[in-house]
Design an enzyme around this catalytic site. Structure first.
Site, PDB file in Angstrom:
ATOM      1  N   ARG A  50      -9.470  24.227 -10.313  1.00 26.02           N
ATOM      2  CA  ARG A  50      -8.287  23.356 -10.420  1.00 26.02           C
ATOM      3  C   ARG A  50      -7.070  24.084  -9.867  1.00 26.02           C
ATOM      4  NH1 ARG A  50      -5.904  23.391 -14.978  1.00 26.02           N
ATOM      5  NH2 ARG A  50      -7.696  22.905 -16.284  1.00 26.02           N
ATOM      6  N   LYS A 199      -3.602   9.067   5.750  1.00 31.04           N
ATOM      7  CA  LYS A 199      -3.216   8.341   6.952  1.00 31.04           C
ATOM      8  C   LYS A 199      -3.425   9.212   8.209  1.00 31.04           C
ATOM      9  CE  LYS A 199      -1.991   5.569   3.617  1.00 31.04           C
ATOM     10  NZ  LYS A 199      -0.637   5.514   3.057  1.00 31.04           N
TER      11      LYS A 199
HETATM   12  C1  LIG Z   1      -0.061   5.450   1.771  1.00 26.04           C
HETATM   13  C2  LIG Z   1       1.294   5.987   1.552  1.00 26.04           C
HETATM   14  C3  LIG Z   1       1.607   6.699   0.390  1.00 26.04           C
HETATM   15  C4  LIG Z   1       0.619   6.907  -0.738  1.00 26.04           C
HETATM   16  O1  LIG Z   1      -0.454   7.696  -0.363  1.00 26.04           O
HETATM   17  P1  LIG Z   1      -1.932   7.561  -1.004  1.00 26.04           P
HETATM   18  O2  LIG Z   1      -2.711   8.601  -0.274  1.00 26.04           O
HETATM   19  O3  LIG Z   1      -2.395   6.169  -0.763  1.00 26.04           O
HETATM   20  O4  LIG Z   1      -1.783   7.839  -2.463  1.00 26.04           O
HETATM   21  C5  LIG Z   1       2.892   7.205   0.277  1.00 26.04           C
HETATM   22  N1  LIG Z   1       3.821   7.005   1.222  1.00 26.04           N
HETATM   23  C6  LIG Z   1       3.550   6.321   2.359  1.00 26.04           C
HETATM   24  C7  LIG Z   1       4.624   6.139   3.384  1.00 26.04           C
HETATM   25  C8  LIG Z   1       2.287   5.780   2.549  1.00 26.04           C
HETATM   26  O5  LIG Z   1       2.022   5.078   3.651  1.00 26.04           O
END
Ligand SMILES: *Cc1c(COP(=O)(O)O)cnc(C)c1O
Length: 383
Positions: A50, A199
């Protein structure tokens, strides 16, 4: 940490050495919860996963290198990273956040942290020189998203930093949309940069993951303490997938940008399309700032249809064949989304419309397919 090596070389190599026991060029997936100690407290730097895992540590070093940061920390999701950042605050503290904000961030701020005594104000940061007049005695953090989601507004990071100079205020930039290839907020004076690695960083729509970076030793120490105490850490397999994705970040981003430009121009010239939101247009309100703080303009585009009909927007989003109708962004495949009913559904309709997220607004994450196929797909779907 600043390195003499260029971005693409660091994306492939930073934080990674051939595995000392076998010479494996890829960092192994250390699928282990604990590490054997020679005598109590005597170990090779790893005690319990962790706190630290070697696969994750390699990735943290790589992301930190790409953000020109001294420290990196990884989390089980982008929201996990954001959660750790807000936990730096105490009841009574106030956060000023961009009004055109990722829906999940808005939801966590208002539904989870506001009841715990931290207050949030959502302000239009389009004119950063006005930020100073928004500050109150309780303001402890500025939360910036740029480009914003989904309206692609550009916020002047440097000006925001200048507005709080000398004050005890932490500037956080959610750099998910730009990725470190296009923009390095710490170089502009921000204190923390955060990512949904789900992303562009991973880029293949196969993992949920988050990261944050800072140059501030004290902030890093606090954040690492929160990460280990609260435990929103990613598994080694997920860290491996992000690390593998990162190796092509620079090549993917170049294609996202060139495809994005072609799609934005196609949409702008289409008679059924009303507004197109993309920071690369020379008449975008903050185009000059985008040009100075970003390397290129990215593959995220939003647009509205003439007549602003929700039904027509729904129909179009259902007719695309190469663009898949899905939440998320930043993967190699192109996606189309309807923010008002999908990513931004958790924001009350009134607030949503006031911020400009209209009923017919559609958002594209332009992937790296052949751009002619993308444009032909959009042409048939708009009809
Ligand atoms: C998707 C996203 C998040 C959250 O991220 P997760 O990996 O889905 O928890 C935060 N900020 C932006 C701009 C995003 O596109």
């Amino acid at each position: 940490m600043k390195s003499n090596l260029r971005f693409g070389t660091r994306a492939i190599h930073a934080g990674q050495e051939p595995d000392p026991s076998t010479g494996a060029i890829m960092t192994p997936i250390y699928q282990t919860s604990t590490f054997v100690q020679e005598s109590p407290g005597k170990h090779k730097g790893y005690a319990y996963a962790r706190g630290k895992n070697p696969t994750r540590v390699a990735l943290e070093k790589c992301i930190a290198s790409l953000e020109n940061a001294k420290h990196g920390l990884c989390f089980g999701s982008g929201q996990g990273a954001e959660d750790a950042i807000i936990k730096l605050l105490r009841p009574g503290d106030e956060v000023l956040a961009t009004d055109d904000l990722y829906g999940g961030s808005y939801r966590m701020f208002v539904k989870v942290f506001e009841p715990l005594g931290i207050s949030f104000r959502f302000v239009n940061m389009h004119d950063a020189s006005k930020l100073k007049s928004e500050l109150s005695e309780k303001t402890r953090m500025i939360w910036i998203e740029t480009p914003t989601n989904p309206l692609m507004k550009i916020i002047d990071i440097k000006k925001c930093v200048e507005a709080v100079a000398g004050k005890n205020i932490i500037i956080v930039v959610d750099n998910t949309f730009a990725s470190p290839y296009l923009q390095n907020p710490l170089d502009l004076g921000a204190h923390i940069v955060t990512h949904s690695a789900t992303k562009y960083l991973s880029g293949h729509s196969d993992v949920v993951h988050g990261a944050l970076c800072t140059n501030d030793d004290k902030l890093h120490e606090q954040l690492a303490f929160i990460a280990n105490s609260c435990g929103a850490v990613p598994g080694p397999m997920d860290s491996f997938l992000v690390m593998r994705g990162l190796k092509t970040l620079h090549v993917r981003m170049e294609r996202h940008c060139s495809n994005g430009k072609a799609v934005a121009e196609f949409l702008r010239n289409h008679p059924k399309v009303d507004k197109v939101y993309w920071p690369g247009f020379s008449d975008h309100p903050n185009h000059a700032i985008a040009k100075s703080q970003m390397k290129d303009f990215g593959g995220m585009i939003s647009f509205t249809l003439k007549g602003n009909s929700m039904e027509e927007a729904f129909a179009m989003a259902s007719r695309t064949k190469v663009f898949s109708l899905a939440e998320s962004l930043g993967g190699v495949e192109s996606l189309i989304g309807h923010p008002a009913s999908m990513t931004h559904a958790s924001i009350p309709a009134e607030i949503r419309q006031k911020s400009g997220v209209l009923d017919s607004l559609l958002r594209l994450s332009v992937g790296i397919e052949d751009v002619e196929d993308l444009i032909e797909d959009l042409r048939q779907a708009i009809g």
